[in-house]
Write a protein that holds these residues in place. Structure first.
Motif, mmCIF file in Angstrom:
data_model
loop_
_atom_site.group_PDB
_atom_site.id
_atom_site.type_symbol
_atom_site.label_atom_id
_atom_site.label_comp_id
_atom_site.label_asym_id
_atom_site.label_seq_id
_atom_site.Cartn_x
_atom_site.Cartn_y
_atom_site.Cartn_z
ATOM 1 N N PRO A 160 2.969 47.569 97.035
ATOM 2 C CA PRO A 160 3.692 47.718 95.773
ATOM 3 C C PRO A 160 3.823 46.388 95.045
ATOM 4 C CG PRO A 160 5.221 47.714 97.608
ATOM 5 C CD PRO A 160 3.830 47.700 98.200
ATOM 6 N N VAL A 161 4.321 46.434 93.837
ATOM 7 C CA VAL A 161 4.538 45.204 93.068
ATOM 8 C C VAL A 161 5.421 44.271 93.894
ATOM 9 C CG1 VAL A 161 5.519 44.230 90.963
ATOM 10 C CG2 VAL A 161 4.259 46.396 90.862
ATOM 11 N N THR A 162 4.913 43.049 94.095
ATOM 12 C CA THR A 162 5.558 42.059 94.954
ATOM 13 C C THR A 162 5.527 40.707 94.253
ATOM 14 O OG1 THR A 162 4.716 43.255 96.892
ATOM 15 C CG2 THR A 162 5.433 40.990 97.251
ATOM 16 N N GLU A 163 6.586 39.941 94.425
ATOM 17 C CA GLU A 163 6.621 38.574 93.893
ATOM 18 C C GLU A 163 5.826 37.656 94.812
ATOM 19 O OE1 GLU A 163 8.051 37.355 91.042
ATOM 20 O OE2 GLU A 163 8.668 39.391 90.500
ATOM 21 N N GLY A 164 5.039 36.756 94.217
ATOM 22 C CA GLY A 164 4.269 35.786 94.971
ATOM 23 C C GLY A 164 4.346 34.428 94.306
ATOM 24 N N PRO A 165 3.669 33.449 94.851
ATOM 25 C CA PRO A 165 3.752 32.088 94.306
ATOM 26 C C PRO A 165 3.110 31.931 92.931
ATOM 27 C CG PRO A 165 2.174 32.180 96.107
ATOM 28 C CD PRO A 165 2.857 33.505 96.062
ATOM 29 N N THR A 166 2.235 32.862 92.521
ATOM 30 C CA THR A 166 1.581 32.760 91.216
ATOM 31 C C THR A 166 2.148 33.747 90.191
ATOM 32 O OG1 THR A 166 -0.148 34.335 91.823
ATOM 33 C CG2 THR A 166 -0.581 31.989 92.259
ATOM 34 N N GLY A 167 3.077 34.576 90.615
ATOM 35 C CA GLY A 167 3.639 35.604 89.740
ATOM 36 C C GLY A 167 3.845 36.882 90.533
ATOM 37 N N ARG A 168 3.522 38.030 89.915
ATOM 38 C CA ARG A 168 3.658 39.318 90.598
ATOM 39 C C ARG A 168 2.271 39.877 90.894
ATOM 40 N NH1 ARG A 168 6.829 43.586 87.704
ATOM 41 N NH2 ARG A 168 5.230 43.289 86.138
ATOM 42 N N PHE A 169 2.164 40.657 91.987
ATOM 43 C CA PHE A 169 0.872 41.240 92.334
ATOM 44 C C PHE A 169 1.073 42.608 92.969
ATOM 45 C CE2 PHE A 169 2.225 39.041 96.143
ATOM 46 C CZ PHE A 169 1.836 39.873 97.182
ATOM 47 N N ASN A 177 2.382 33.874 86.417
ATOM 48 C CA ASN A 177 3.581 33.323 85.792
ATOM 49 C C ASN A 177 3.182 32.544 84.530
ATOM 50 O OD1 ASN A 177 2.832 30.617 86.588
ATOM 51 N ND2 ASN A 177 3.728 30.996 88.598
ATOM 52 N N GLU A 178 4.176 32.188 83.751
ATOM 53 C CA GLU A 178 3.926 31.529 82.454
ATOM 54 C C GLU A 178 3.178 30.212 82.596
ATOM 55 O OE1 GLU A 178 4.282 32.576 79.289
ATOM 56 O OE2 GLU A 178 4.807 34.499 80.184
ATOM 57 N N GLU A 179 3.497 29.435 83.629
ATOM 58 C CA GLU A 179 2.836 28.141 83.814
ATOM 59 C C GLU A 179 1.332 28.318 84.008
ATOM 60 O OE1 GLU A 179 0.889 24.965 85.769
ATOM 61 O OE2 GLU A 179 1.532 26.678 86.967
ATOM 62 N N LEU A 180 0.924 29.266 84.844
ATOM 63 C CA LEU A 180 -0.510 29.498 85.071
ATOM 64 C C LEU A 180 -1.186 30.058 83.830
ATOM 65 C CD1 LEU A 180 -0.560 30.864 88.726
ATOM 66 C CD2 LEU A 180 -1.266 28.615 87.917
ATOM 67 N N LEU A 181 -0.522 30.968 83.152
ATOM 68 C CA LEU A 181 -1.098 31.508 81.914
ATOM 69 C C LEU A 181 -1.357 30.379 80.912
ATOM 70 C CD1 LEU A 181 0.998 34.745 81.365
ATOM 71 C CD2 LEU A 181 -1.443 34.610 81.915
ATOM 72 N N ARG A 182 -0.381 29.511 80.736
ATOM 73 C CA ARG A 182 -0.497 28.399 79.790
ATOM 74 C C ARG A 182 -1.605 27.437 80.221
ATOM 75 N NH1 ARG A 182 4.412 27.807 79.557
ATOM 76 N NH2 ARG A 182 4.712 26.388 81.297
ATOM 77 N N PRO A 215 -11.137 22.855 91.513
ATOM 78 C CA PRO A 215 -10.225 23.996 91.655
ATOM 79 C C PRO A 215 -9.090 23.928 90.633
ATOM 80 C CG PRO A 215 -10.751 23.096 93.794
ATOM 81 C CD PRO A 215 -11.299 22.136 92.780
ATOM 82 N N HIS A 216 -8.815 25.061 89.981
ATOM 83 C CA HIS A 216 -7.717 25.112 89.023
ATOM 84 C C HIS A 216 -6.467 25.736 89.633
ATOM 85 C CE1 HIS A 216 -10.256 28.720 88.207
ATOM 86 N NE2 HIS A 216 -9.089 29.336 88.250
ATOM 87 N N LEU A 217 -6.603 26.145 90.891
ATOM 88 C CA LEU A 217 -5.470 26.740 91.600
ATOM 89 C C LEU A 217 -5.698 26.492 93.089
ATOM 90 C CD1 LEU A 217 -2.955 28.634 91.360
ATOM 91 C CD2 LEU A 217 -4.539 30.535 91.676
ATOM 92 N N ARG A 218 -4.655 26.033 93.753
ATOM 93 C CA ARG A 218 -4.758 25.818 95.198
ATOM 94 C C ARG A 218 -3.366 25.988 95.792
ATOM 95 N NH1 ARG A 218 -8.466 21.396 98.332
ATOM 96 N NH2 ARG A 218 -7.879 22.090 100.393
#
Length: 125
Positions: A89-98, A115-120, A30-33
């Protein structure tokens, strides 16, 4: 507006029981958990497993896929001009916005701007 990654959603009672087969099938870990509002999530390969009690999972069942996009604001404009309805609607979450949208044809999709960390770590690795 660019799509960076698309996940097929899988629903499970127990995340730890669901992951071994997906790890074997994809050859990946898993790359995200994370946990979010009563459910546990893990992304492995092109699968997003959403696990937890059925009543908690049902809160997210309106979307058949999770799509990571480069620019959520540009996407929102595209969706609205195509007759889609924002169901969350656009909402902030633990991985960025959704946001969640119901397309004019009735299909539901979750769109996420990471967010930038996940993108990188995941997209630009």
């Amino acid at each position: 507006m660019t799509i960076l990654k698309t996940y097929a959603r899988l629903w499970a009672d127990d995340l730890d029981r669901a992951l071994p087969l997906l790890e074997q099938l994809t050859g990946e870990q898993p790359h995200l958990r994370l946990t979010f509002h009563g459910v546990a999530l893990a992304a492995v390969g092109d699968f997003l497993v959403i696990a937890g009690p059925a009543e908690e999972r049902a809160k997210y069942a309106s979307a058949s896929a999770t799509v990571v996009v480069e620019d959520l604001d540009a996407l929102r404009e595209t969706l609205e001009s195509a007759g889609a309805t924002l169901t969350t609607p656009v909402t902030e979450g633990p991985t960025g916005r959704f946001l969640y949208a119901r397309h004019a044809d009735g299909s539901g999709v979750e769109y996420v701007e990471w967010n930038e960390e996940l993108l990188r770590r995941i997209v630009h690795a």
